[in-house]
Scaffold this active site. Sequence first.
Site, short mmCIF file in Angstrom:
data_model
loop_
_atom_site.label_atom_id
_atom_site.label_comp_id
_atom_site.label_asym_id
_atom_site.label_seq_id
_atom_site.Cartn_x
_atom_site.Cartn_y
_atom_site.Cartn_z
N GLY A 186 -4.45 -4.17 -3.98
CA GLY A 186 -5.50 -3.29 -4.18
C GLY A 186 -4.88 -2.05 -4.51
N HIS A 187 -4.55 -1.92 -5.83
CA HIS A 187 -3.99 -0.51 -6.19
C HIS A 187 -5.05 0.51 -6.65
CE1 HIS A 187 -0.41 -3.49 -7.03
NE2 HIS A 187 -0.58 -3.19 -5.88
N ARG A 204 -5.53 0.43 8.58
CA ARG A 204 -4.19 0.16 8.41
C ARG A 204 -3.56 0.66 9.73
NH1 ARG A 204 -3.71 2.37 2.47
NH2 ARG A 204 -4.74 0.65 1.35
N ASP A 259 0.80 -1.20 -0.03
CA ASP A 259 0.02 0.01 0.05
C ASP A 259 0.86 1.30 0.22
OD1 ASP A 259 -2.24 -1.47 0.08
OD2 ASP A 259 -2.23 -1.60 2.29
N GLN A 304 2.07 -6.07 -3.11
CA GLN A 304 2.37 -6.45 -1.89
C GLN A 304 3.69 -5.42 -1.88
OE1 GLN A 304 1.19 -9.59 -3.47
NE2 GLN A 304 -0.70 -8.58 -2.99
N LYS A 335 1.91 2.17 -5.04
CA LYS A 335 2.55 1.43 -6.29
C LYS A 335 1.69 1.82 -7.54
CE LYS A 335 2.47 -2.60 -4.46
NZ LYS A 335 2.30 -2.24 -3.03
P1 GDP Z 1 -0.67 0.39 -3.44
O1 GDP Z 1 -1.31 -0.99 -2.95
O2 GDP Z 1 0.50 0.48 -3.26
O3 GDP Z 1 -1.18 0.69 -5.02
O4 GDP Z 1 -1.53 1.45 -2.64
P2 GDP Z 1 -2.67 1.72 -2.44
O5 GDP Z 1 -3.74 2.06 -3.66
O6 GDP Z 1 -3.36 0.67 -1.54
O7 GDP Z 1 -2.97 2.82 -1.24
C1 GDP Z 1 -2.37 4.02 -1.69
C2 GDP Z 1 -3.50 5.16 -1.45
O8 GDP Z 1 -2.97 6.47 -1.41
C3 GDP Z 1 -4.44 5.23 -2.75
O9 GDP Z 1 -5.81 5.47 -2.02
C4 GDP Z 1 -3.73 6.29 -3.45
O10 GDP Z 1 -4.64 6.86 -4.37
C5 GDP Z 1 -3.15 7.36 -2.43
N1 GDP Z 1 -2.05 8.06 -2.56
C6 GDP Z 1 -1.04 7.85 -3.38
N2 GDP Z 1 0.14 8.71 -3.30
C7 GDP Z 1 -0.58 9.69 -2.80
C8 GDP Z 1 -0.08 10.78 -2.23
O11 GDP Z 1 1.14 11.42 -2.48
N3 GDP Z 1 -0.91 11.82 -1.33
C9 GDP Z 1 -2.24 11.07 -1.07
N4 GDP Z 1 -2.46 11.84 -0.23
N5 GDP Z 1 -2.56 10.07 -1.20
C10 GDP Z 1 -1.75 9.28 -2.19
P1 IMO Z 2 -0.83 -4.03 -2.06
O1 IMO Z 2 -0.38 -4.95 -3.52
C1 IMO Z 2 -0.89 -4.72 1.92
C2 IMO Z 2 -0.79 -8.71 3.67
C3 IMO Z 2 -2.15 -9.18 4.13
C4 IMO Z 2 -1.54 -10.07 5.51
C5 IMO Z 2 -0.41 -10.75 4.57
C6 IMO Z 2 -0.75 -12.08 4.06
O2 IMO Z 2 -2.32 -3.53 -2.14
O3 IMO Z 2 0.10 -3.42 -1.52
P2 IMO Z 2 -2.38 -12.84 1.95
O4 IMO Z 2 -3.92 -12.42 1.75
O5 IMO Z 2 -1.47 -12.24 0.84
O6 IMO Z 2 -2.02 -14.21 2.37
O7 IMO Z 2 -1.97 -12.02 3.36
O8 IMO Z 2 -0.16 -9.98 3.49
N1 IMO Z 2 -1.23 -8.24 2.26
C7 IMO Z 2 -1.17 -6.86 2.10
N2 IMO Z 2 -1.03 -5.69 2.79
N3 IMO Z 2 -1.08 -4.56 0.82
C8 IMO Z 2 -1.25 -5.59 0.18
O9 IMO Z 2 -1.30 -5.45 -1.42
C9 IMO Z 2 -1.39 -6.75 0.60
N4 IMO Z 2 -1.50 -8.08 0.30
C10 IMO Z 2 -1.37 -8.84 1.23
O10 IMO Z 2 -2.82 -8.23 5.17
O11 IMO Z 2 -0.94 -9.36 6.55
MG MG Z 3 -2.90 -1.67 -1.96
#
Ligand code: GDP
Ligand code: IMO
Ligand code: MG
Length: 432
Positions: free
Chosen positions: A40-41, A312, A13, A227, A16
């Site tokens: 979840g991106h 989180r 999270d 991840q 990416k």
């Molecule tokens: P990922 O799993 O690494 O792709 O990250 P997620 O999408 O799960 O979580 C990142 C969250 O932060 C998302 O809601 C993005 O839209 C948001 N985000 C990314 N970069 C920034 C930033 O620089 N500032 C803010 N406020 N939100 C951001």
């Molecule tokens: P993105 O790509 C954050 C965590 C779960 C748990 C552990 C194992 O959005 O960054 P799993 O279901 O993979 O067997 O769970 O890994 N986990 C993540 N945490 N972002 C993710 O993906 C994750 N994918 C798995 O919360 O601790």
């Molecule tokens: Mg994510």
Amino acid sequence: MPLDIIIGAQWGDEGKGRITDLLAERAQVVARYSGGDNAGHTVTVGRRIFKLHLLPSGIVHPGAVGVLGNGMVINPARLLDEMDRLSQLGVEVSPRRIKISAGAHLITPAHVALDRADEVSRSKTGDKIGTTGRGIGPAYTDKSARRGLRAELLLDPERLGDRVVEHVRQTNVTLEKIYGQPPLDPVAVAAEYAAHARQLASYITDTSLYLHQRLSEGALVLAEGAQGTLLDLDHGTYPYVTSSSPTSGGVFSGLGLGPKFANRIIGVTKAFQTRVGEGPFPTEAFGAEAERLRGTGENPWDEFGTTTGRPRRCGWLDLVLLRYAIRVNGLTELALTKLDVLSGLNTVRLCTAYTAEEKTYTELPLGPADLAPFRAVCEELPGWSEEVSGARQLADLPPAARNYIRRIEALSGLPVTLISVGPERNQIIRPD
Ligand code: GDP
Ligand code: IMO
Ligand code: MG
């Protein structure tokens, strides 16, 4: 023929998806190499917010082809849902634009049931992982045990039917006898997979060959991590990890490419630290401080899981772990996200070392598997009150924010080449 790699440098999270979307503007192909719909991106384009779980974030750009590599585990029902949702948002979804590796593994409802049953059982003994409940662990277990269902089966309906029935029957034994859970109907699951095969067969490709061809033609290919480093099965905080290889090594086995193609290896890190699920977290903040970093949930970027909605856990940026991520991935640069979230804090903290039994450590003596004995040693830096979400160059940032970034560069030894100050495409600073 460059392959640029985007890696989560923390526990997932990091943003990416947001960084991939930014770089995908110039890319011809964007490929996922590991994980499944545990990811979840989020990609924000004006009022449209795309939440991608299986498809690479680059798919949002009309010019990019999305590849689901052999290192992935794919739940076909969830993939078809995601394709539908994207199509409704105006994204072209077709075999021309999306290619699924014949060697990726399929997740079934039996894997999902097993994942959930195992978590229930582990919580009784206090060693729950806190998985996303998407069947990831059981699907990779079947892959390693050489009884998995590869995506190429979608091209052979008869074999697929037999294999799904056999797989559900085998899993039922574990579900009933070990976990005391109800069995699934093998024939019903097989019928479901026959329907999925009809919809997905035309997407199955030798993606290794496809990627080689594109790279040889000079295309820019992005490998999008899912991840993060600390969730890596080998290099993460075992056993509180996922079951795949999100680190850069996973790119090559998960796409069927050699390392000679690698160019930039970009580590994405938040300006602070978060974690979902169980396991030690040395810089974890609690109470009001944690709530401040997490947000209330009113902003789309507040720290609640994209996949599960779980709050989180939040804390301060940990340079011991970041340096570790730099080493195991061979990162060449850092992308720093969510700097805007720190605006308004009087002080910000950076963890520079750990202590345990009166010794100080700047490197982990045995890797990050057991972080429980370590206490974080933090530096306090002055915060800044100004909003930074409108900043587009370094000079627009308050001096304290610039100082914070400089300190991260000094402590990590890598340049910060992208600074994200908001989720929108244009909310980015590219220092010279
Ligand atoms: P990922 O799993 O690494 O792709 O990250 P997620 O999408 O799960 O979580 C990142 C969250 O932060 C998302 O809601 C993005 O839209 C948001 N985000 C990314 N970069 C920034 C930033 O620089 N500032 C803010 N406020 N939100 C951001
Ligand atoms: P993105 O790509 C954050 C965590 C779960 C748990 C552990 C194992 O959005 O960054 P799993 O279901 O993979 O067997 O769970 O890994 N986990 C993540 N945490 N972002 C993710 O993906 C994750 N994918 C798995 O919360 O601790
Ligand atoms: Mg994510």
